[in-house]
Scaffold this motif. Structure first.
Motif, PDB file in Angstrom:
ATOM      1  N   ALA A 177      47.306  46.531  33.534  1.00 28.01           N
ATOM      2  CA  ALA A 177      48.404  47.409  33.929  1.00 28.01           C
ATOM      3  C   ALA A 177      48.055  48.237  35.155  1.00 28.01           C
ATOM      4  O   ALA A 177      48.943  48.672  35.890  1.00 28.01           O
ATOM      5  N   THR A 178      46.768  48.466  35.370  1.00 27.58           N
ATOM      6  CA  THR A 178      46.388  49.308  36.504  1.00 27.58           C
ATOM      7  C   THR A 178      46.104  48.480  37.744  1.00 27.58           C
ATOM      8  O   THR A 178      45.830  49.026  38.797  1.00 27.58           O
ATOM      9  N   GLU A 179      46.110  47.164  37.602  1.00 24.61           N
ATOM     10  CA  GLU A 179      45.799  46.338  38.766  1.00 24.61           C
ATOM     11  C   GLU A 179      46.975  46.419  39.733  1.00 24.61           C
ATOM     12  O   GLU A 179      48.109  46.138  39.366  1.00 24.61           O
ATOM     13  N   PRO A 180      46.711  46.813  40.972  1.00 23.16           N
ATOM     14  CA  PRO A 180      47.833  47.029  41.879  1.00 23.16           C
ATOM     15  C   PRO A 180      48.427  45.714  42.362  1.00 23.16           C
ATOM     16  O   PRO A 180      47.790  44.676  42.319  1.00 23.16           O
ATOM     17  N   GLN A 181      49.677  45.796  42.800  1.00 25.51           N
ATOM     18  CA  GLN A 181      50.269  44.688  43.530  1.00 25.51           C
ATOM     19  C   GLN A 181      49.596  44.664  44.900  1.00 25.51           C
ATOM     20  O   GLN A 181      49.070  45.673  45.358  1.00 25.51           O
ATOM     21  N   PRO A 191      42.769  45.395  49.918  1.00 23.89           N
ATOM     22  CA  PRO A 191      41.798  45.238  48.823  1.00 23.89           C
ATOM     23  C   PRO A 191      41.677  43.779  48.413  1.00 23.89           C
ATOM     24  O   PRO A 191      42.609  42.994  48.572  1.00 23.89           O
ATOM     25  N   GLN A 192      40.512  43.431  47.906  1.00 23.59           N
ATOM     26  CA  GLN A 192      40.342  42.099  47.330  1.00 23.59           C
ATOM     27  C   GLN A 192      41.004  42.108  45.961  1.00 23.59           C
ATOM     28  O   GLN A 192      40.635  42.886  45.095  1.00 23.59           O
ATOM     29  N   LEU A 193      42.012  41.276  45.791  1.00 18.52           N
ATOM     30  CA  LEU A 193      42.722  41.231  44.516  1.00 18.52           C
ATOM     31  C   LEU A 193      42.680  39.810  43.988  1.00 18.52           C
ATOM     32  O   LEU A 193      43.079  38.872  44.673  1.00 18.52           O
TER      33      LEU A 193
END
Lengths: 176, 331, 800, 168
Positions: free
Chosen positions: C722-726, C774-776
């Protein structure tokens, strides 16, 4: 005299056992003769229901904690209305020693013992009872208690709706 | 040569007969013990298999034979395996010198009703009973288990201690028979049994033979509420069965010995001698079962104190008294 | 050093200790709610009452509010004190809903304990209870205000200690309410700490809700695997599933709290796609078969192409023991192709730090005492969150914080931010060290000259660097600057945020060996034909993933040992499943050179909730637990090396690489760990520098570590999803204006890894002219290895 | 026949004793020694001394070796090593010895040596033995028993726990 006492003490039991040898045994020949245990007898364990018919068990795991032989296992889960219930509940009767400590630990009167003692089985797995095997349609020995009517958690009644509660406070108000 | 062959056949027949009777007796003594103990405790005892539970021994044997024969890790395997056999064997061999009837004349041959009438028969029995301890000790030691070892140590000390009293208790018997041969001892009791002649010896003998055979109340080597099952804790299946059968063969042997030494052997009115002999043996066996139903187990140190400080002095005194009396009577 | 008597026992305590702490030192248990070693005493719960019978203070006093003084005579069992405590507990319980059976705190509830300890057992109050309506505080925290006893611990933890701003206390009298002004997710990345801090069941963990009681939980002291700080954690597991993590206590590192990534990032252990079976060519095989295949195939290759045809890649998240065995394995063949981190910037940074930091290494505990902290290219919230909390404690003690970074660096405290491109950081460090700022222009000199003065004036300054942006050269400059700025009276502390929990250990083992880029060259040239990956994923972790993937395609044999469904695990010719750190014993060396041990919590196996496939756990029984094939990484390597698989024995053989590893024998889990002594003579590290973009006509993109949920292990943890950003990019407002972008715009980002739709965020703290992304994982941004620069194109998209 | 038996028994006795002194496990050594005692007892029997034969078994095998075993087990003297090689090979000697002993005993029982009248004064009667011991050799017997008594008392004195505070 001491020696006399010793000899008497040694011989007397022989006399007693000889007497017993000719008495009628007190054994009940089980499969042929059966006895009716008293209502508070501790045999097969059941899960009872609230007076309104809903499950009593809240899966608090106090019975499994109290169980000296670790024969109770369960997993708690949350229902849509916030009610805590047992997703699965398992009693391994091949381990159970019928001590009744689980019923004493139960805060919701859900788990109760019954006088049904004839649960022997050759297949051990049939002695592993799941929740559907354990649930009975009734309140058991306590016909009144419903945990969620006293717990202060808004499940049966709205929050603050139980008899000993005020309605929810408004923390943003400064009125007395 | 023909003679030799006939005697060989006779011996074999007698051996087979004794083996059959003794083993059956041993098996049914188990049942009898369980039933008698049950009734003494107001229970029924085994009553499910066959009429009145009579087929129970058969079931027990089948069960023991089909169970897993288990050898513990790091046990001394070979000693572990042959120790139970040693116990059973020593008990069985004792029967070789027990006369159970006066000699019978058959086809013109006088056949002694004893496998081998050794002139040192009593010493032979002593020798075998002192060997029986090896089964217990080696079995317990080889199991590599602390309970077994404790049981073995207890058994060892107990057997060595009570053998003295046992031997001393039999000295008056030998004195009055003037022979070590069991046949002669029985013959010497034709008029009245040694029980009446040497009552103190009889009591000492009974107590020490109970300890010698590890039966309750002196079952310290296998005291189940202290050391699990003592020397046979690690045994299972037929090896346990051998220990078990050995114990009950021993019970028969003890019965036979008591009969021969104190109860006048086959002597008795009305009934045939063999029947008298068997009845007496069974009576002694009942006495032992009765004792098991009635007596609690003493503590180990109490057992040792009693053996060394009471029984042995008493037996010595008895020897001296008997000697003096027989001297006085004879002269 | 005051000396006082408590319950007839004498104790001497340091100046400033309060009486409650003095009693704790004597192992006298005094009930208390509001006092906490990290938070201090406020005297609001009124529970620690003790009778002061003699000395400078007399009467019934709150022990936490009285400083220990000479000659005090105190009784904790005085009838008056006991009576007061009983009444206080009774008051605290008047509004309590008595719902312990359905409360998750049950079993570890201090209120339960204090109620029993205080002697209150029967409810006398016949009035009605006040009730509250709860707030939804986001995916981590479950609130149940009815159980509150208003001890203020949550607010003191959240606001005062961790620096959150969106949680507080509302209302008055018996209507006191702790929460947000409006419902919503708690914003602080340290919000989970209020779960630990709350002494009752008001604030409980939402992912852990109704899962397990404390007494059924298997717990063991462990070390957080998520960053290089080495925080103490206590994972708890049940039914072959790691279900929660709570903060461990290590006064030298994390203190009493941990970040949300560590707290909720445990779920990678239970990941549904986690490979749990050894595989050869994608086909499941028995472990022995796989081990034999590895030995045989490597032996064939060594026979045919010589020892250097086998390359070994260790990992910063594998245990120190496994990494040492990997080196044993390489030397058994005679191979020199051994590296310990696929990301060579981090690799060289770690090796440089291990070689050069010497006595300057400073722990988080030291940092909390600092009076000046300067961060060079370090973003604590992304690279080592607990560092931010430590910095806040320093600030609360009066410290100044300066961040020098191309990125905006958010800290839960007041900072001075100086934007500076990453490439200029080593230059600045060198200038600060030499005191010669002539290389900078006047405006910059005006910024940096006061900084230099501040460092020189500070009593306990500390400099923090980030491995991602500094690389080996930067860390070398950081260490030199610290050495140059140190004086005889005070040293300048150095801390570097490294790649993983065991980067330092890998660096000690790597020495002056080749970096992974050298290995890649060799693979490309086909001199290396086989690669063994120990819990690392060169496909994704390498600084240049595209090149790595191209090169790795040439391999004849790829052996992978891993506990996660990484790309390397999927592509491996032979795969061996290893255990996660919650399933095994081992040790890590954190970024300050602290050797710490972790212990297993659960045994590997498919969680019952998976094998049960429904309401019940299965009713069949198996000889082996399904999914229990994973073995500890060091165990697998010891098997491959045909050694005894006894950890203590393996540890004894490790001193041959570094005599300081002999300390492993004295290691105990759950302690502060053992700081490796300073060793001067370490081999110099040949750093090839960080690859930078060639600066062609497009924009330059700086890849960085994402926030909480975007690390590899954290990404695999469901609670953090849930906290992982788009996907987003961050730009300086001026630069964004030049590109025609505004905050919140949708944009299309084109890199050589493909296209991606991103959200535009603006920050005035950015270096202008730079696109920060950011690396996602599982997005087009997953190839952006932190610290690397890429060419990119950013185009505005019409709003959907 | 008797001569053959004598040699066979002699061989068994020697072999058993040899095995006894070469065993590393004290319990195994005791077992071989007991086998040797048996052979010895049979030899006594063969020589016309059944009483001595019986006492050999009762006293040596039945009492003294049992006490040895007791001490060995009490002190835990058995080596803790895992037995080497396949088990049956280690026990082959004992099996062979026991089997031949068994055969000899059977032969002796079947072919009663008394029948041959090879030794005129065959059975050493208990009475004869008793008279020899307690009249002709009375002095020697008494001396030996006193020595044994002294040895026992000495062992007790040396082995008893010292009173508190007393030093050796």
């Amino acid at each position: 005299m001491n020696l006399w006492r010793d000899i008497k003490g040694t011989l007397q039991p022989f006399w007693v056992t000889l007497g017993y040898l000719f008495k009628k045994p007190v054994t009940i020949q089980y499969p042929e003769e059966k006895r009716t245990p008293p209502p508070r007898y501790r045999a097969r364990i059941v899960l009872t229901c609230n007076p309104d018919g809903s499950e009593r068990c809240v899966a608090c795991q106090l019975c499994s904690a109290a169980c000296p032989v670790n024969c109770i296992s369960m997993q708690a889960a949350e229902a849509a209305d916030g009610r805590r219930y047992a997703a699965w509940f398992r009693i391994n009767f091949s381990r159970c020693i019928f001590c009744g400590l689980c019923t004493e630990a139960c805060p919701t009167m859900a788990i109760q013992t019954t006088p049904d003692y004839e649960i022997c089985n050759r297949d051990v797995l049939k002695l592993v009872h799941e929740k559907e095997d354990l649930l009975i349609d009734g309140c058991g020995k306590d016909t009144e208690y419903n945990f969620y009517e006293h717990s202060g958690i808004g499940v049966v009644n709205e929050r603050g709706g139980n008899e000993d509660e005020y309605g929810p406070v408004d923390p943003k108000s400064l009125l007395p | 040569m023909n003679d030799l062959l006939i005697s060989l056949v006779l011996i074999l027949v007698k051996l087979g007969l004794i083996l059959g009777v003794v083993l059956t007796m041993a098996a049914y003594l188990v049942l009898a013990e369980r039933k008698i103990l049950g009734r003494m405790q107001l229970r029924y005892g085994p009553n499910r298999i066959g009429p009145g539970g009579m087929m129970q021994p058969l079931c027990d044997v089948i069960k023991l034979l089909t169970k897993e024969d288990f050898v513990p890790d790091r046990a001394d395997k070979w000693i572990f395996l042959f120790a139970p056999g040693l116990t059973a064997l020593a008990a069985l061999l004792s029967f070789a010198v027990v006369p159970f009837s006066p000699p019978v004349t058959l086809f013109g041959r006088e056949i002694p009703m004893v496998v081998c009438d050794l002139n040192i028969g009593l010493l032979y029995i002593f020798g075998l009973s002192s060997l029986a301890v090896y089964g217990v000790v080696l079995g317990g030691w080889a199991s590599n288990s602390k309970y077994s070892l404790l049981g073995a140590l207890r058994g060892l000390a107990q057997l060595v201690s009570y053998e003295l009293a046992l031997g001393l208790a039999l000295v008056p018997v030998v004195m009055s028979a003037k022979s070590f041969s069991l046949n002669a001892i029985v013959m010497a009791q034709a008029d009245w049994p040694n029980l009446l002649r040497h009552p103190l010896a009889f009591i000492i003998f009974m107590i020490s033979i109970t300890a010698e055979s590890k039966r309750t109340p002196f079952d310290m080597p296998e005291a189940e509420n202290e050391i699990v099952a003592g020397y046979h804790t690690e045994y299972s299946g037929m090896r346990f069965g051998l220990f078990f059968v050995g114990e009950y063969i021993n019970l028969v042997v003890i019965g036979a010995m008591t009969t021969v030494f104190f109860l006048g052997g086959w002597h008795g009115p009305f009934l045939p001698p063999v029947v008298w002999f068997i009845l007496k043996v069974l009576f002694v066996a009942f006495l032992f079962i009765w004792a098991r139903g009635s007596m609690p187990r003493p503590r180990y140190d109490q057992l040792m104190h009693f053996g060394w400080k009471v029984l042995i002095p008493l037996a010595l005194l008895n020897v001296v008294l008997s000697g003096a009396i027989s001297l006085a009577v004879n002269s | 050093m005051p000396k006082l008597t408590i319950d007839n026992l004498e104790v001497t305590v340091p100046e400033g200790t309060n009486v409650l702490e003095a009693a704790c030192a004597l192992d006298i248990a005094i009930p208390h709610f509001c006092y906490h070693e990290a938070l201090g005493a406020v005297g609001s719960c009124r529970l620690c009452a003790m009778m002061f019978t003699d000395g400078p203070v007399k009467g019934l006093q709150m022990a936490c509010m009285v400083k220990a003084q000479d000659g005090m005579v105190v009784s904790s069992t005085h009838p008056d004190a006991m009576e007061l405590r009983e009444h206080v507990i009774e008051w605290a319980m008047t509004n309590h809903p008595h719902d312990c059976p359905v409360c998750d705190e049950g079993g570890e509830c201090q209120l339960q304990e204090m109620t029993v300890a205080g002697g209150h057992s029967k409810r006398r109050f016949r009035g009605k209870k006040a009730t509250f309506t709860n707030q939804d505080l986001g995916p981590f925290i479950q609130q149940e205000m009815n159980r509150c006893i208003t001890c203020y611990r949550c607010v003191r933890t959240y606001r005062d200690y961790c620096g959150g701003t969106d949680y507080g206390v509302l209302g008055s009298r018996n209507r006191i309410f702790y929460g947000r002004f409006q419902e919503g997710k708690l914003e602080s990345p340290f919000s989970g700490n209020i779960i630990d801090a709350c002494p009752t069941g008001v604030l409980t963990s939402k992912p852990f809700r109704f899962k397990t009681r404390l007494w059924d939980l298997q717990e063991a002291p462990s070390i957080c695997p998520h960053c290089s700080l080495g925080c103490a954690i206590v994972p708890g597991g049940r039914y072959r599933e790691v279900q929660r993590v709570r903060a461990g206590i290590n006064r030298e590192t994390n203190g009493f709290f941990i970040c949300d990534r560590g707290r909720f990032g445990y779920d990678h252990v239970n990941h549904p796609e986690r490979p749990r079976q050894p595989r050869i060519g994608g086909q499941p095989v028995a472990l022995e078969t796989a081990l034999d295949a590895v030995r045989d195939r490597i032996a064939v290759l060594v026979e045919a192409h010589g020892p250097n045809s086998i390359a070994f890649l260790g990992s910063s998240r594998a245990s120190l023991e496994a990494n040492a065995l990997l080196r044993d394995w390489a030397s058994a063949y005679g191979s020199e192709q051994l590296a310990y981190e696929a990301h060579q910037g981090r690799d060289y940074a770690a090796r440089t730090l291990a070689a050069r930091v010497g006595g300057h290494a400073c722990s988080l505990g030291d940092l909390r005492q600092s009076d000046l902290i300067i961060l060079f290219g370090a973003d604590p919230l992304a690279e080592g969150p607990m560092l931010a909390v430590a910095i806040r404690q320093a600030v609360r003690g009066g410290a100044k914080v300066v961040t020098i970074d191309p990125r905006p660096v958010e800290l839960p405290c007041t900072t001075l931010h100086i934007p500076l491109p990453a490439s200029r950081l080593p230059e600045l460090l060198a200038a600060l060290g030499s005191g010669d700022l002539s290389a900078f222009d006047a405006q910059e000199r005006a910024t940096f000259a006061p900084l230099l003065d501040q460092i020189k004036a500070a009593r306990r300054p500390a400099m923090v660097g980030g491995a991602d942006l500094l690389g080996g050269q930067g860390i070398a400059a950081l260490c030199s600057a610290a050495a140059d700025l140190s004086t005889a009276s005070r040293a300048v502390g150095v801390m570097a945020l490294l790649g993983g929990p065991n980067s330092y250990g890998g660096a000690l083992l790597a020495g002056d060996g080749p970096g992974f880029d050298t290995l890649l060259d060799a693979i490309q040239e086909r001199t290396v034909r086989a690669l063994v990956c120990l819990e690392s994923d060169p496909f994704c972790e390498a600084l240049d993933p595209a090149r790595a993937q191209a090169a790795l395609g040439h391999l004849e044999l790829l052996v992978c040992i891993d506990s996660t469904p990484s790309l390397a695990a999927q592509r491996a010719d032979i795969f061996l499943p290893s255990r996660a750190n919650a399933e095994m014993s081992g040790s890590y060396i954190n970024n300050e050179g602290r050797l710490q041990e972790f212990l297993p919590v659960i045994d590997p196996g498919l969680p019952i909730k998976v094998t049960g496939a429904g309401d019940h756990p299965p009713r069949e029984f198996f000889q082996t637990t399904p999914g229990s094939a994973p073995a500890a990484d060091w165990w697998l390597l010891a098997k491959l090396l045909e050694r005894a698989t006894i950890l203590a024995e393996l540890r004894k053989t490790m001193a041959k690489y570094d005599e300081r590893f002999s300390m492993l024998s004295f290691l105990a889990a759950g302690t502060t760990g053992l700081r490796l002594p300073v060793k001067v003579a370490l081999p110099p590290v040949a750093d090839r520098g960080l690859p930078h973009a060639d600066g062609s006509d497009n924009q330059t993109l700086l890849a960085t570590t994402g926030p909480l949920g975007s690390h590899w292990l954290a990404h695999l943890s469901a609670p953090l999803a849930a906290t992982e950003p788009q996907p987003y990019v961050c730009l300086h407002p001026d630069f964004a204006a030049a590109l025609g972008l505004a905050s919140g715009d949708r944009a299309r980002l084109t890199t050589r890894f493909g296209h991606c739709h991103v959200e535009v965020r603006l920050s005035a703290q950015m270096v202008s002219g730079l696109v920060l992304a950011p690396q996602l994982w599982d997005t087009a941004l997953e190839g952006l290895a932190p610290g690397s620069l890429h060419d990119c194109r950013l185009e505005k998209e019409a709003r959907a | 026949m008797t001569t053959v038996l004598f040699y066979i028994l002699g061989f068994i006795l020697l072999a058993a004793t040899l095995m006894c002194i070469t065993r590393r496990n004290p319990v195994h050594a005791v077992i071989y020694l007991v086998a040797g005692f048996f052979a010895l007892a049979l030899m006594f029997y063969l020589l016309g001394a059944p009483l001595v034969a019986a006492w050999e078994v009762i006293v040596y095998a039945g009492a003294i070796m049992v006490l040895f075993l007791f001490i060995i087990m009490m002190l835990g003297l058995a080596p803790q090593e895992v037995p080497e090689g396949p088990g049956w090979q280690r026990w082959l000697p004992l099996v062979l010895l026991s089997a031949s002993l068994m055969a000899c005993s059977l032969l002796i029982i079947l072919q009663d040596p008394a029948a041959g009248q090879e030794i005129p004064d065959f059975y050493l009667a208990p009475q004869a033995l008793g008279e020899a011991l307690f009249s002709r050799y009375a002095m020697a017997v008494e001396m030996v028993s006193f020595q044994l008594l002294f040895a026992t008392i000495g062992a007790f004195l040396l082995g008893r726990p010292l009173p508190k505070g007393e030093d050796q």
